[in-house]
Design an enzyme around this catalytic site. Structure first.
Site, PDB file in Angstrom:
ATOM      1  N   GLU A  75       0.847  -1.190   0.000  1.00 47.07           N
ATOM      2  CA  GLU A  75       0.000   0.000   0.000  1.00 47.07           C
ATOM      3  C   GLU A  75       0.889   1.248   0.000  1.00 47.07           C
ATOM      4  OE1 GLU A  75      -3.383   0.252  -0.124  1.00 47.07           O
ATOM      5  OE2 GLU A  75      -2.513   2.218  -0.480  1.00 47.07           O
ATOM      6  N   PHE A  76       0.565   2.220  -0.866  1.00 40.56           N
ATOM      7  CA  PHE A  76       1.403   3.427  -0.923  1.00 40.56           C
ATOM      8  C   PHE A  76       0.628   4.692  -0.604  1.00 40.56           C
ATOM      9  CE2 PHE A  76       3.290   0.317  -3.853  1.00 40.56           C
ATOM     10  CZ  PHE A  76       4.536   0.182  -3.276  1.00 40.56           C
ATOM     11  N   ARG A 104      -1.036   7.936   1.124  1.00 44.38           N
ATOM     12  CA  ARG A 104      -0.645   8.877   2.181  1.00 44.38           C
ATOM     13  C   ARG A 104      -1.877   9.286   2.952  1.00 44.38           C
ATOM     14  NH1 ARG A 104       1.204  13.191  -1.800  1.00 44.38           N
ATOM     15  NH2 ARG A 104      -0.454  12.078  -2.858  1.00 44.38           N
ATOM     16  N   LEU A 150      10.590  17.358  -0.994  1.00 45.11           N
ATOM     17  CA  LEU A 150      11.828  18.079  -0.700  1.00 45.11           C
ATOM     18  C   LEU A 150      11.541  19.281   0.199  1.00 45.11           C
ATOM     19  CD1 LEU A 150      13.886  18.260  -4.051  1.00 45.11           C
ATOM     20  CD2 LEU A 150      14.501  17.057  -1.948  1.00 45.11           C
ATOM     21  N   CYS A 198       4.479   5.480   9.534  1.00 47.90           N
ATOM     22  CA  CYS A 198       5.176   4.593   8.591  1.00 47.90           C
ATOM     23  C   CYS A 198       6.687   4.773   8.517  1.00 47.90           C
ATOM     24  CB  CYS A 198       4.581   4.770   7.200  1.00 47.90           C
ATOM     25  SG  CYS A 198       2.906   4.172   7.120  1.00 47.90           S
TER      26      CYS A 198
HETATM   27  C1  UDX Z   1       3.858   7.742   3.930  1.00 49.43           C
HETATM   28  C2  UDX Z   1       4.184   7.440   2.461  1.00 49.43           C
HETATM   29  O1  UDX Z   1       4.239   8.675   1.728  1.00 49.43           O
HETATM   30  C3  UDX Z   1       3.134   6.523   1.864  1.00 49.43           C
HETATM   31  O2  UDX Z   1       3.496   6.185   0.534  1.00 49.43           O
HETATM   32  C4  UDX Z   1       3.058   5.251   2.711  1.00 49.43           C
HETATM   33  O3  UDX Z   1       2.030   4.404   2.236  1.00 49.43           O
HETATM   34  C5  UDX Z   1       2.789   5.596   4.177  1.00 49.43           C
HETATM   35  O4  UDX Z   1       3.767   6.522   4.647  1.00 49.43           O
HETATM   36  P1  UDX Z   1       2.131   9.315   5.243  1.00 49.43           P
HETATM   37  O5  UDX Z   1       2.991   8.980   6.433  1.00 49.43           O
HETATM   38  O6  UDX Z   1       0.663   9.152   5.345  1.00 49.43           O
HETATM   39  O7  UDX Z   1       2.610   8.431   3.970  1.00 49.43           O
HETATM   40  O8  UDX Z   1       2.389  10.838   4.847  1.00 49.43           O
HETATM   41  P2  UDX Z   1       3.484  11.630   3.966  1.00 49.43           P
HETATM   42  O9  UDX Z   1       2.746  12.592   3.122  1.00 49.43           O
HETATM   43  O10 UDX Z   1       4.434  10.728   3.294  1.00 49.43           O
HETATM   44  O11 UDX Z   1       4.251  12.462   5.094  1.00 49.43           O
HETATM   45  C6  UDX Z   1       5.072  11.841   6.082  1.00 49.43           C
HETATM   46  C7  UDX Z   1       5.803  12.894   6.895  1.00 49.43           C
HETATM   47  O12 UDX Z   1       6.788  13.546   6.114  1.00 49.43           O
HETATM   48  C8  UDX Z   1       4.891  14.002   7.441  1.00 49.43           C
HETATM   49  O13 UDX Z   1       5.264  14.275   8.787  1.00 49.43           O
HETATM   50  C9  UDX Z   1       5.210  15.208   6.568  1.00 49.43           C
HETATM   51  O14 UDX Z   1       5.028  16.421   7.250  1.00 49.43           O
HETATM   52  C10 UDX Z   1       6.687  14.955   6.266  1.00 49.43           C
HETATM   53  N1  UDX Z   1       7.137  15.576   5.004  1.00 49.43           N
HETATM   54  C11 UDX Z   1       6.603  15.183   3.809  1.00 49.43           C
HETATM   55  C12 UDX Z   1       8.140  16.532   5.050  1.00 49.43           C
HETATM   56  O15 UDX Z   1       8.646  16.888   6.142  1.00 49.43           O
HETATM   57  N2  UDX Z   1       8.566  17.080   3.873  1.00 49.43           N
HETATM   58  C13 UDX Z   1       8.067  16.706   2.659  1.00 49.43           C
HETATM   59  O16 UDX Z   1       8.526  17.240   1.639  1.00 49.43           O
HETATM   60  C14 UDX Z   1       7.047  15.743   2.622  1.00 49.43           C
END
Ligand code: UDX
Length: 431
Positions: A117-118, A120, A233, A243
């Protein structure tokens, strides 16, 4: 709806209208009637970093016990499980079959597949209906069932819901067909890469801040390179959620089991830990002593559009500040109720609005970039505070706009300009 996820309620209503969904607690009937059975249970981390597979094991055994010999079935693993767990599922399903149908087990046919599963959180429905790719790890007989199952999604020939139209230009979804083990590994490698990518952006941002470069401009400069790509980024207070941390720990654990030390993944965890300390450092630089101050946090959830607080940077920041004797005001549009319930020991002062949180605070920290925060009247917020200090942990605000509104602004990886007044002229300073 027990969780906050945009459009999930509408999707379930739609499914209910079309007569396509039931919720049941007894596995036997649905397992017997189905061609494909998806396991989507939680796989939390243990303190060693190892994945706790007890829910997966229980599910696999019960599925085995519920099967009969009326057809071939695919047991699809959707849960994120350590590489090699596909074999474990197969063994446990067999065990379940043996227990329930002694002597008849050879006639009951099934296969195990991995379909990671991918999605978000916050955009889970769009990510599910319009995915970048579908990964299927299985042998040929299972693959046929899964190809048929996913046909509408792959061809994008289903009727898109009105509340979430199909993105323009979206056509066929690529399908990666591979072995069980590679599919399991794809999931971990994807999350590890994303976490490393964000960690890299944070490292560069920290250097930018020191040399006077603007990390946002640097990131858009490198993101245009097709080999790098612009997404994920955004520098900030570090990644959180259920995750990235769990999956990197699990991958590190698997690597160790095979005698390999992944220095890069270890560094990704360390960089993220340090990034979460930045807020405290920035507040200390501005206010020196924090004890006795009031700090307002905007946002608690680990990211916008969810009420999920798992591994949320806000919790660690609040906990540290409270330990230091700070009064912590907080406002989050959705996650306050879950925070109250799940973390009753965090003595946060929950506020009804950002304005209430800012009232007589010594600093405001933007922790989660909820859309509605971008439209806040910053001049009004600044006037309410004892000291108009703004630490923008997600680079949500335009520094110049914030400074014009009277804030002493600092973001993550953004150059410090001539500081605006930190003391609010409307309120006598208490330093
Ligand atoms: C993640 C993966 O993206 C998804 O593919 C997987 O199935 C589950 O884990 P999720 O944890 O729901 O998804 O959210 P995501 O949008 O990936 O953000 C994760 C964390 O990274 C958040 O705390 C977000 O604030 C942070 N983030 C994201 C950053 O700090 N910078 C970014 O550029 C993107």
């Amino acid at each position: 709806m027990p969780i906050y996820e945009p459009h999930l309620d509408q999707l379930l209503q739609l499914a209910a209208q079309r007569g396509g969904i039931d919720f049941i607690t007894d596995l036997a009937a649905p397992a017997a009637e189905s061609d494909a059975i998806f396991i989507a249970v939680g796989t939390p981390s243990m303190s060693t970093g190892e994945t706790n597979l007890c829910y997966l094991e229980a599910a696999a055994r019960s599925i085995g016990a519920a099967m009969d010999d009326s057809r071939f079935r695919v047991v699809v693993n959707k849960s994120t499980v350590p590489v090699g767990s596909g074999n474990l599922v197969e063994t446990l399903v067999r065990e379940g079959i043996r227990g329930a149908h002694p002597g008849n087990q050879k006639r009951i046919r099934f296969g195990v597949a991995s379909n990671p599963e991918f999605l978000r959180e916050g955009c889970a429905i769009a990510d599910s209906l319009y995915p970048d790719r579908i990964v299927l790890g299985a042998g040929e007989e299972c693959m046929q069932v899964l190809r048929e199952l996913y046909q509408l999604l792959v061809e994008q020939s289903f009727e898109a819901p009105v509340f979430l139209p199909r993105p323009a230009g979206m056509s066929r979804v690529p399908v990666v067909t591979t072995t069980l083990t590679s599919a399991e590994m794809i999931k971990y490698a994807a999350n590890a890469f994303l976490a490393v990518k964000i960690g890299f952006a944070n490292e560069i941002a920290n250097i930018c801040e020191r040399v006077g470069a603007d990390a946002l401009e640097v990131m858009s400069g490198i993101g245009l390179d097709g080999r790098i790509g612009a997404r994920f980024l955004n520098p900030g207070l570090g990644w959180g959620g259920s995750c990235f941390g769990k999956d990197i720990q699990s991958l590190l654990h698997t690597a160790r089991e095979y005698g390999y030390q992944s220095r890069m993944l270890e560094a990704a965890l360390e960089v993220n830990r340090a990034q979460r300390q930045l807020v405290i450092q920035k507040l200390q630089e501005k206010l020196f002593i924090l004890k006795g101050r009031t700090i307002a946090l905007l946002g608690l959830a680990f990211k916008p559009e969810t009420d999920d607080l798992r591994d949320a940077p806000a919790l660690q920041i609040a906990e540290r500040l409270l330990q230091m004797g700070v009064r912590v005001n907080a406002y989050d549009p959705i996650a306050m109720e879950s925070c109250r319930l799940i973390h009753p020991n965090l003595k946060i002062h929950y506020c009804e609005s950002p304005q209430e949180a800012a009232e007589e605070a010594d600093a405001l920290v933007l922790v989660t970039e909820w859309k509605q925060f971008a439209g806040l009247d910053l001049a009004d917020l600044a006037k309410r505070m004892c000291r108009a200090i703004l630490v923008d942990g997600r680079n949500l605000f335009d520094p110049e706009v914030a400074r014009r509104a009277g804030f002493d602004y600092s973001g993550i990886g953004r150059p410090q300009r001539a500081a605006a007044r930190t003391d609010n002229p409307a309120i006598p300073s208490t330093i």
